[in-house]
Design a protein around this motif. Sequence first.
Motif, short mmCIF file in Angstrom:
data_model
loop_
_atom_site.label_atom_id
_atom_site.label_comp_id
_atom_site.label_asym_id
_atom_site.label_seq_id
_atom_site.Cartn_x
_atom_site.Cartn_y
_atom_site.Cartn_z
N UNK A 168 0.82 -1.21 0.00
CA UNK A 168 0.00 0.00 0.00
C UNK A 168 0.85 1.26 0.00
N UNK A 169 1.85 1.31 0.88
CA UNK A 169 2.71 2.50 0.98
C UNK A 169 3.47 2.71 -0.31
N UNK A 170 4.05 1.65 -0.86
CA UNK A 170 4.81 1.79 -2.10
C UNK A 170 3.89 2.14 -3.26
N UNK A 171 2.64 1.71 -3.20
CA UNK A 171 1.68 2.07 -4.24
C UNK A 171 1.36 3.55 -4.26
N UNK A 172 1.63 4.22 -3.15
CA UNK A 172 1.44 5.68 -3.09
C UNK A 172 2.67 6.44 -3.55
N UNK A 173 3.70 5.70 -3.98
CA UNK A 173 4.92 6.35 -4.45
C UNK A 173 5.90 6.69 -3.35
N UNK A 174 5.78 6.02 -2.20
CA UNK A 174 6.62 6.29 -1.06
C UNK A 174 7.48 5.09 -0.71
N UNK A 175 8.45 5.29 0.17
CA UNK A 175 9.31 4.20 0.65
C UNK A 175 8.75 3.70 1.97
N UNK A 176 8.59 2.40 2.10
CA UNK A 176 7.96 1.81 3.29
C UNK A 176 8.93 1.77 4.46
N UNK A 177 8.45 2.19 5.61
CA UNK A 177 9.21 2.10 6.86
C UNK A 177 8.59 0.99 7.71
N UNK A 178 9.30 -0.13 7.93
CA UNK A 178 8.71 -1.27 8.65
C UNK A 178 8.75 -1.15 10.17
#
Length: 460
Positions: free
Chosen positions: A231-241
Amino acid sequence: MPALPPQPISPLDGRYRAAVSALGDHLSEAGLNRARVHVEVEWLIYLTSHSMFGSSPLESEHVQQLRAFAANFGDLEINALAEIEAKTRHDVKAVEYLIRGELDRLGLGAIAELTHFACTSEDINNLSYAITVKAAVTQIWLPKLRHVVEKLAALAEHHKDAAMLSRTHGQPATPTTMGKELAVFVYRLQRVIAQLEASEYLGKFSGATGTFAAHLAADPGADWPLISREFVEGLGLTWNPLTTQIESHDWQAELYGRAAHANRILHNLATDIWTYISLGYFRQIPVPGATGSSTMPHKINPIRFENAEANLELSSALLDALSATLVTSRLQRDLTDSTTQRNIGVAFGHSLLALDNLERGLGEIALDEGALAADLDGNWEVLAEAIQTVIRAEVVAGRSTIADPYAVLKDLTRGHRVGPAELAEFVQGLEIGDEAKARLIALTPARYIGVAPALLRYLG
């Protein structure tokens, strides 16, 4: 005295609005709320498209309508949201209710409970800030910075052969060229721009304390970290776990630190150009109808560069404060970041205003090569460096026995004005080879620029 009608407190929303208004599409309360609606809508679409909790994928028409609702967020939605927030006293909850109302209007009330599903407010906020800051920086602020650098690079190229006296410590020093000095700023800014272009914009989407606890309670079989990442990467962002309730804001501190660095280089440029104007190296081109001084008609004040200085200082101060404040949060959550982040637009607004002034200012100056030449011709003593260096080389080569060449030239030139005839006579009497002597006699301050023009090849 009657009260004035409501007026903007910040000059960015008043006097300077035209120069910075594009940032308002992103770094404003309305821009943030539009991004919040976008995130909530995309999460709803994601859940239904994956048939989570027995839901079915939405019809394409409904998907388009929901996305259009987010994309077209305007005055009507701003007013409706304000009415809801007046009751909820909570901005993100108001967004949720606004979307629920739109779902009812579209006949999608059956999936209303998937709105804001398993989310804490910060799941929505951190993604919304990342989206808006990324858009503002990459679409508005960075392009303006690049344009100023391109204009500066063109000036550097145009004046790469224009010899001028350097002023180390404010004193006459080894000549350079105006183009080379401007190219120094271009090179510095190009490096920072490359760093800014490589910036990451991180997002978290993991619930109240970053553990996916509510998510797992609702569906123990789902791979929630994977869903979050998609979901986060689909928004064009880098995911923070790995986060607490909030995304840790380290990416913001990095970005604002780099932006402040760019500001300070630009500030250095503004003060140098101002100084070159005061020395007469640059003439200011009169703007028809403009007034320089309210009492001295002859004046053309370097206001573009002075305005840029002030706004760059304000911007850097705010960016520094953001960087320092945002990296700290008490335990799993406190609200210090909430108020702080509302000033991101102000920080970039002052920088954008400065860039606008620098762009205009660079277009309103013209190099006075006569002034440069006169200054060089009045400072022949700067050739002392060349003479003592050549003598040293001649001593090493066995063509001279002069002891301490530096001291010899110091005695001749320090605190003294030395003209071309005196230097020529001095060189003629030196114990050095004929070829070296001829080179020094032919040297003038205007020719003593090393490879300055050729150094521009190192610009990106």
